[in-house]
Scaffold this active site. Structure first.
Site, PDB file in Angstrom:
ATOM      1  N   SER A  67      44.149 -14.225  47.165  1.00  0.00           N
ATOM      2  CA  SER A  67      43.034 -13.999  48.092  1.00  0.00           C
ATOM      3  C   SER A  67      42.117 -15.219  48.134  1.00  0.00           C
ATOM      4  CB  SER A  67      42.226 -12.768  47.650  1.00  0.00           C
ATOM      5  OG  SER A  67      43.009 -11.610  47.802  1.00  0.00           O
ATOM      6  N   PHE A 120      56.368 -19.962  54.797  1.00  0.00           N
ATOM      7  CA  PHE A 120      54.949 -20.345  54.696  1.00  0.00           C
ATOM      8  C   PHE A 120      54.573 -20.234  53.224  1.00  0.00           C
ATOM      9  CE2 PHE A 120      50.390 -18.976  55.247  1.00  0.00           C
ATOM     10  CZ  PHE A 120      49.940 -19.978  56.098  1.00  0.00           C
ATOM     11  N   LEU A 127      51.806 -20.603  50.729  1.00  0.00           N
ATOM     12  CA  LEU A 127      50.359 -20.747  50.511  1.00  0.00           C
ATOM     13  C   LEU A 127      49.950 -20.175  49.151  1.00  0.00           C
ATOM     14  CD1 LEU A 127      47.580 -21.474  51.872  1.00  0.00           C
ATOM     15  CD2 LEU A 127      47.523 -19.139  52.736  1.00  0.00           C
ATOM     16  N   GLU A 154      49.218 -11.597  53.829  1.00  0.00           N
ATOM     17  CA  GLU A 154      48.405 -12.292  54.841  1.00  0.00           C
ATOM     18  C   GLU A 154      46.946 -11.839  54.812  1.00  0.00           C
ATOM     19  OE1 GLU A 154      50.123 -13.120  58.740  1.00  0.00           O
ATOM     20  OE2 GLU A 154      52.087 -12.836  57.822  1.00  0.00           O
ATOM     21  N   ARG A 182      62.239  22.160  63.800  1.00  0.00           N
ATOM     22  CA  ARG A 182      62.208  22.966  62.581  1.00  0.00           C
ATOM     23  C   ARG A 182      61.538  24.321  62.840  1.00  0.00           C
ATOM     24  NH1 ARG A 182      64.066  24.314  57.619  1.00  0.00           N
ATOM     25  NH2 ARG A 182      62.492  24.256  55.979  1.00  0.00           N
TER      26      ARG A 182
END
Ligand code: COS
Length: 388
Positions: A139, A130, A132, A369, A273
């Site tokens: 942004s 993709f 873009l 994204e 632990r």
């Protein structure tokens, strides 16, 4: 995955529960390790092939073109990503990119393009990407400067795309470019560009803290036929946003998978632990950490599967809900994983340790994204619209 009680939530049906159980068993056997060799390209190609052979990539495309379900199902995509991320970040990446890279073809491709690309994506025979983002348009995606100018029976692409996952190993790229029908977002179109197209080159490979194939692409006099366009001229921005509406919720799901793994690792460590004559889990400070981690995970899961369910069951846009899910799930997963590292102490920052890997894997999910800041912008816009 120790806690699978969320699968009883009303967002899911039997098919979803079957998918989660089947993929959990498969992943445990086939990708159940977080370590990777240096050759991340070969690892990724291998993962795509195996996911395709086993039929899991069938969730990335609609049924008419080799998919498992009639249409893309957000809940299935989310369950698959969550499960794969729990086992192996690169397996999740390989799965997710097949979906994101071909999503615009599923949404807006002509039947001819859908027939040509989608069945091969589902079988793991064609790797998708993709394209873009650009160096000066991440942004603010409508500010992109890559152009697609009419040229004979098609277009000529010129420009640079960067941060392109699968860049260098993809067989085709979904590329967004300015066609100038109008200024800004209304003057962008989407195209499918085969990797071997003359004029498309990998300008630079990019190394990141959680290695996966990533590159900058250069288009110079790169000619594509008009039939490679996805949707109408000028519709590319909307195609990109509709694709992101689906896959943003799945990023939230991947973050959930990482967070659940971190919690399981932390619980196992806290029980095993001993110090000051008791286990780490006996300390109230550890219990407070576990309580906060578990609650953050459930809150993120509720937002994630609400967004996915809303899109599947109600149709239409789930822009606001997907943005909320991505913001909360990725931000909270970062905190959960950081606390898991703290539970492990020095071992937690040892190279190759599962929580150290998770610490590196989660970071980019808060950025790609749509960074958290962009999600806030989207949520505020949609909320103000709803209020007004
Ligand atoms: N689904 C369908 N259409 C959408 C949409 C969506 N989710 N979001 C916006 N649109 C439409 C709008 O309705 C508008 O349509 P009209 O022109 O018909 O009115 C058009 O697209 C432009 O929308 P808008 O004016 O909101 O565009 P902006 O440039 O202001 O968008 C944001 C701003 C921040 C929302 C957008 O640029 C964005 O999401 N940026 C982040 C991109 C990103 O995720 N980058 C990471 C790279 S991908 S790995």
């Amino acid at each position: 995955m120790s806690d699978t009680s969320y699968l009883d939530w009303p967002f899911f049906d039997e098919a979803h529960r079957g998918l989660a159980a089947g993929l959990r068993a498969w992943a445990g056997e086939h990708v159940g390790r977080l370590a990777h060799d240096a050759d991340v390209d070969a690892q990724c190609r291998g993962l795509v092939a195996r996911l395709g052979e086993a039929g899991w990539l069938g969730y990335c495309v609609p049924g008419a073109f080799g998919g498992r379900l009639p249409a893309l199902d957000s809940r299935s995509l989310c369950l698959a990503r969550e499960t794969l991320a729990y086992h192996d970040g690169l397996a999740d990446f390989a799965f997710a990119m097949q979906g994101l890279g071909s999503g615009a073809i599923s949404i807006a491709g002509s039947p001819e393009l859908q027939r040509r690309y989608l069945p091969r994506v589902a079988r793991g025979e064609a790797i998708a990407a993709f394209a873009l983002s650009e160096p000066d348009a991440g942004s603010d995606v409508a500010a992109m400067s890559t152009t697609a100018r009419p040229d004979g029976d098609g277009y000529r692409l010129d420009g640079v795309k960067t941060w392109i996952s699968n860049g260098g190993i993809a067989d085709f790229y979904t590329v967004f470019a300015r066609t100038e029908e109008a200024p800004g977002a209304r003057g962008i179109s989407a195209f499918v560009v085969d990797a071997a197209t003359p004029g498309l080159e990998i300008a630079q490979r990019i190394d990141v803290i959680a290695p996966h194939p990533l590159a900058t692409l250069r288009f110079a006099n790169c000619r594509v036929r008009a039939s490679q366009r996805l949707g109408a001229p000028g519709e590319g921005f909307k195609v990109a946003m509709r694709t992101l509406d689906i896959f943003r919720a799945s990023v939230a799901a991947a973050a959930l998978g990482f967070a659940r793994r971190a919690l399981d690792e932390a619980i196992a460590r806290a029980r095993a632990r001993t110090m000051f004559g008791q286990t780490l889990a006996d300390f109230q400070l550890t219990q407070a950490a576990i309580a906060e981690m578990a609650t953050a995970i459930d809150a993120a899961a509720l937002l994630t599967y609400r967004a996915a369910w809303l899109r599947d069951a109600k149709g239409g846009r789930a822009t606001r809900e997907a943005a909320m899910a991505k913001m909360v799930a990725t931000e909270e997963a970062q905190k959960v994983i950081d606390r898991a590292v703290q539970v492990f102490g020095g071992i937690g920052v040892t190279s190759g340790h599962p929580v150290e890997r998770l610490y590196r894997e989660i970071r980019s999910l808060r950025i790609y994204e749509g960074a958290t800041e962009v999600q806030k912008l989207v949520i505020a816009r949609e909320t103000l619209k709803g209020a007004g």
